[in-house]
Design a protein around this motif. Sequence first.
Motif, short mmCIF file in Angstrom:
data_model
loop_
_atom_site.label_atom_id
_atom_site.label_comp_id
_atom_site.label_asym_id
_atom_site.label_seq_id
_atom_site.Cartn_x
_atom_site.Cartn_y
_atom_site.Cartn_z
N LEU A 32 0.84 -1.20 0.00
CA LEU A 32 0.00 0.00 0.00
C LEU A 32 0.87 1.25 0.00
O LEU A 32 1.27 1.72 -1.03
N ASN A 33 1.23 1.74 1.19
CA ASN A 33 2.09 2.92 1.29
C ASN A 33 2.73 2.97 2.68
O ASN A 33 2.40 2.17 3.55
N ILE A 34 3.63 3.94 2.91
CA ILE A 34 4.38 3.94 4.17
C ILE A 34 3.51 4.27 5.38
O ILE A 34 3.90 3.98 6.51
N VAL A 35 2.34 4.85 5.16
CA VAL A 35 1.44 5.12 6.27
C VAL A 35 0.58 3.89 6.59
O VAL A 35 0.38 3.54 7.75
N GLN A 36 0.10 3.21 5.56
CA GLN A 36 -0.85 2.11 5.75
C GLN A 36 -0.21 0.73 5.78
O GLN A 36 -0.79 -0.20 6.34
N SER A 37 0.99 0.57 5.17
CA SER A 37 1.59 -0.76 5.16
C SER A 37 3.08 -0.76 5.45
O SER A 37 3.86 -1.44 4.79
N PRO A 38 3.52 -0.02 6.49
CA PRO A 38 4.90 -0.21 6.94
C PRO A 38 4.96 -1.57 7.65
O PRO A 38 3.93 -2.10 8.08
N TYR A 39 6.14 -2.13 7.77
CA TYR A 39 6.25 -3.42 8.45
C TYR A 39 5.94 -3.24 9.93
O TYR A 39 6.50 -2.37 10.60
N GLY A 40 5.02 -4.04 10.41
CA GLY A 40 4.58 -3.96 11.79
C GLY A 40 3.56 -5.04 12.08
O GLY A 40 3.22 -5.85 11.21
N LYS A 41 3.03 -5.04 13.29
CA LYS A 41 2.09 -6.09 13.70
C LYS A 41 0.80 -6.06 12.86
O LYS A 41 0.25 -7.11 12.54
N VAL B 30 6.51 9.11 18.36
CA VAL B 30 5.67 7.95 18.65
C VAL B 30 6.25 7.17 19.83
O VAL B 30 7.41 6.75 19.80
N LYS B 31 5.44 6.96 20.84
CA LYS B 31 5.92 6.30 22.05
C LYS B 31 5.31 4.92 22.28
O LYS B 31 5.87 4.11 23.03
N ASN B 32 4.16 4.64 21.69
CA ASN B 32 3.54 3.33 21.88
C ASN B 32 2.79 2.92 20.61
O ASN B 32 2.59 3.73 19.71
N GLU B 33 2.38 1.66 20.55
CA GLU B 33 1.77 1.11 19.34
C GLU B 33 0.47 1.80 18.97
O GLU B 33 0.12 1.85 17.78
N GLU B 34 -0.25 2.33 19.93
CA GLU B 34 -1.51 3.01 19.64
C GLU B 34 -1.29 4.27 18.81
O GLU B 34 -2.23 4.78 18.20
N GLU C 274 -0.20 3.25 11.09
CA GLU C 274 -1.05 2.22 10.48
C GLU C 274 -2.27 1.85 11.31
O GLU C 274 -3.09 1.02 10.90
N GLN C 275 -2.41 2.47 12.48
CA GLN C 275 -3.62 2.28 13.26
C GLN C 275 -4.84 2.77 12.48
O GLN C 275 -5.97 2.36 12.75
N PHE D 114 -6.21 -2.13 7.06
CA PHE D 114 -5.82 -3.42 7.63
C PHE D 114 -6.27 -3.56 9.08
O PHE D 114 -6.49 -4.66 9.57
N LYS D 115 -6.37 -2.44 9.77
CA LYS D 115 -6.68 -2.45 11.20
C LYS D 115 -8.03 -3.10 11.49
O LYS D 115 -8.16 -3.85 12.47
N SER D 116 -9.02 -2.84 10.64
CA SER D 116 -10.39 -3.28 10.95
C SER D 116 -10.92 -4.39 10.06
O SER D 116 -11.93 -5.01 10.38
N MET D 117 -10.24 -4.67 8.95
CA MET D 117 -10.79 -5.61 7.97
C MET D 117 -10.61 -7.07 8.40
O MET D 117 -9.57 -7.46 8.92
N GLN D 118 -11.65 -7.86 8.14
CA GLN D 118 -11.60 -9.29 8.42
C GLN D 118 -11.57 -10.12 7.15
O GLN D 118 -11.00 -11.19 7.11
N TYR D 119 -12.19 -9.62 6.07
CA TYR D 119 -12.33 -10.40 4.84
C TYR D 119 -11.49 -9.79 3.71
O TYR D 119 -11.60 -8.60 3.41
N TYR D 120 -10.66 -10.63 3.09
CA TYR D 120 -9.73 -10.17 2.08
C TYR D 120 -9.96 -10.82 0.72
O TYR D 120 -9.19 -10.58 -0.20
N SER D 121 -10.99 -11.58 0.58
CA SER D 121 -11.19 -12.28 -0.70
C SER D 121 -12.65 -12.30 -1.13
O SER D 121 -13.09 -13.20 -1.83
N MET D 122 -13.41 -11.29 -0.70
CA MET D 122 -14.81 -11.18 -1.08
C MET D 122 -14.96 -10.24 -2.26
O MET D 122 -14.31 -9.20 -2.30
#
Length: 306
Positions: free
Chosen positions: A74-83, A117-121, A125-126, A130-138
């Motif tokens: 995606l991009n550096i805001v929405q898909s940087p490497y992280g949890k 940035v001090k914590n994950e919240e 990318e919060q 990706f944060k809220s989606m459950q379905y990736y193939s509909m």
Amino acid sequence: MKKFLQKISVYLLGIIVLHAVLGSYADGNTDDNYMHFAVPKPQNIIMGDSRGSQAVVSGVLGDKLSGKFDNFSLNIVQSPYGKIYFEALKKKIDPETKEGIFILTVDPWNLALHNRVKNEEEFPEQKSPFKSMQYYSMSPNYEYLLRNYRRSWFKIYLERAEVGRSNTFLHDDGWMEVNISMAKDSVKIRTEKKIEFYRKLAADHHQSEERLTAFKNIITFLQKKGKVYIVRIPAAQGITKIEDEKFPDFNNMMKSVALKYSIDYFNFSKDYGNYTYTDGNHMHKESSKVFSAQIADSILQSRRLK
């Protein structure tokens, strides 16, 4: 009251049906992310940020490596490497994958974090889909549209690809095709703006241990499902200089990760002069095709040597 409720029910049903019909026209024109959530789960995946989304052409890799690829960048805001990106990958990938090919594109920015940035919240990318989606193939993916599409759904129909592709068109295989003026003056202005943007980014970002840990966890996860390759995508000279000055140890860090996990690291950052860029950061689509073929050739050569 009963008649009123019946009328309201009919009205609401009409709205639902209308939106269902409009949503069925969602495609690569809808926005820059929709198609990532509306295709079958892939076995060969490309990961990264916007540099990777435009520079790595899934179809070119597929042709040379005999397999269908999905660009999940995606991009550096929405898909940087992280949890959050890691959890999205788990939902995205075909669970039956055993011999996949996984290309993890890197640059200093998708493994960096803002100094404040001090914590994950507080990670950017919060706010990623990706944060809220459950379905990736509909398909249609009404969950995505309801959660992430902010415009009138009539726009989905009126701006569908059948009428004409947008300047940023997201292919079914995840490759972002960008059509933009390549007149010298236009490119020069965009490049100057992008260089200034990255100067500011370099001033207040640092290499993130949290991102590096997530990156390593992704490698461990994917190694159970196939072969992993790390690829550094080049940018134009001005941006490369900023990266090298701010993150002088980045390549050695990637080499160290590759050595630890016994995987290949293909570093193309010094080859920046071989490609054309729309803004200094993103490759023009014709250069992207050449670059993607070179990634595939590097993989094929690596196979022959092992």
